[in-house]
Design an enzyme around this catalytic site. Sequence first.
Site, PDB file in Angstrom:
ATOM      1  N   GLU A 129      -5.359  -8.831  -0.732  1.00  0.00           N
ATOM      2  CA  GLU A 129      -5.580  -7.387  -0.691  1.00  0.00           C
ATOM      3  C   GLU A 129      -6.437  -6.994   0.522  1.00  0.00           C
ATOM      4  OE1 GLU A 129      -4.452  -4.608  -1.568  1.00  0.00           O
ATOM      5  OE2 GLU A 129      -5.329  -3.920  -3.456  1.00  0.00           O
ATOM      6  N   THR A 183      -4.914   4.576   5.464  1.00  0.00           N
ATOM      7  CA  THR A 183      -6.066   4.265   4.619  1.00  0.00           C
ATOM      8  C   THR A 183      -7.364   4.559   5.383  1.00  0.00           C
ATOM      9  OG1 THR A 183      -4.760   2.533   3.589  1.00  0.00           O
ATOM     10  CG2 THR A 183      -7.099   2.501   3.143  1.00  0.00           C
TER      11      THR A 183
END
Lengths: 308, 308
Positions: B129, B182
């Site tokens: 991740e 992001t």
Amino acid sequence: MNEIKIFSPATVANVACGFDVLGFCLDSVGDEMVIRKTDKKGIFITKIEGGFDLPYQAELNVAGVSALALYEAAKPDCGFEIEINKKIKPGSGIGSSAASAVGSVFGMNELLGRPFNKTQLTEFAIKGEALASKCEHADNLAPALFGGFTLVKSISPLEILEIPSPDDLYVTIIHPQIEIKTSEARAILPKEVPLIDAITQWANFGSLIHALHTGDFGLIQRSLNDVIVEPYRSQLIPHYNKVKTEALKAGALGAGISGSGPSIFSLSKGIENAKNVKDAMKKVYSNTEIDFDIHVSKINNKGVKIIY
Amino acid sequence: MNEIKIFSPATVANVACGFDVLGFCLDSVGDEMVIRKTDKKGIFITKIEGGFDLPYQAELNVAGVSALALYEAAKPDCGFEIEINKKIKPGSGIGSSAASAVGSVFGMNELLGRPFNKTQLTEFAIKGEALASKCEHADNLAPALFGGFTLVKSISPLEILEIPSPDDLYVTIIHPQIEIKTSEARAILPKEVPLIDAITQWANFGSLIHALHTGDFGLIQRSLNDVIVEPYRSQLIPHYNKVKTEALKAGALGAGISGSGPSIFSLSKGIENAKNVKDAMKKVYSNTEIDFDIHVSKINNKGVKIIY
């Protein structure tokens, strides 16, 4: 029934990570109050015991103001006398004003045949509490009325949640006899906080709510951390860090400032641990010039109650 | 067993008031992955389907990096091939990278006879991740692995709490096909937040945890409010307020940004409500130039699972 005697308990607000919203109720410390119906209409404070210099005029007295709020809503065909045996020291940080505010409305509601529910009683008591603390809040009132742990989700509209807790949870609470002005305790807090700390706080708070539901003492322990308020307010309490450290060493699950202080609470699993914690906390202040009271109590799941 | 096919689900992180700590798992959307033992040691990504331009080199692929983390810890006497059928669009805000990171470690762990528990698998998946999101977080990984609602109490040490939820809770989730970086979603957030808003957020978050425990849909509804992040990030999603308003009008309990967006989730009691909400959300984007996907799903209480 024309007269009722009630026990209105002390409470701990904030509870580390639950600043401004969480509170719990104590069992062994509280005010005693007698409420009596009178033919003469109005609210009359007729006796104040305990040695504190509190006003008799209803409009200037916390118990009187909350009583007047209920009285105006209920419009009963009678009046009420209120006697207060004040056992919780004002300014101790364990909900002294909340106990007074709750006691009068709870007692009157009983004598009137319970026309109001506990949330409505909290609304009346908020008026009394506001007299003492200059703002409307319910984080001591809610646990005093409902018992156990309460979460005040919002003030307007008032919404109070009753959070279950494990049976074997005990409180040790020490009150060092120093004065902290609520205004000072408030002024010391920052208006803004780092987002990263706020996230830690709600992670802990959500975890504490989960832990109370599941009775997970280990998680209660790991959740009782306050990264927002304690770093500031603890500066106002002499020997705070030492008391907290010794409480944890003696087996407390966690410790923190009760309300805006100066009382320091700790939670323990079982009464034996709570007593050991008492000895440890006591020892810290015994080595100083500061006088103190200290109590061990079970969590009181009933809240305010009738003595007779 | 030398080969396993798994379903690795999409997830919703943040969930309004639970920014950075809460997440839940979807049932009907997810990647499919095949993990196969090989004599040749190492991690080999051998197939990527779905039409996305993702790297085959394990060290550069999210599923590969998490696989390598487990591989180095387990030191098995074999290697693994990984086939990824990517059904969750990268950048959609419903845990696309988390699904990949979880799928490989879950599958390998099964083939190795489950030497690791789910928290350990999360630790490995965090490495994958982090490749995608440039920071170590588990708010999508935890629900993908554990299922249901999860609260990531802390990352270091990693502690994941499984929060129960009522059976009849459904998700409607819409993915407008726009790109939000992001980095941009992160940069738009303030470093500091008003204390008063932080208090509102943890009051809501604690209330939501209580509501999930007690199955109180009314309280779920009243708790699903985000006063910290939504005011900023919603600016990055065209028609966000309209979608949310229409979802609520159509009967949703609440709605918010899924992860850092652009997907918008809503929660509803019962599938009928969730379908009405689907129609309402759909209608908003149908009147625009923006393409979208939309799904209705039950909360998936199992998380990642074996297909064969």
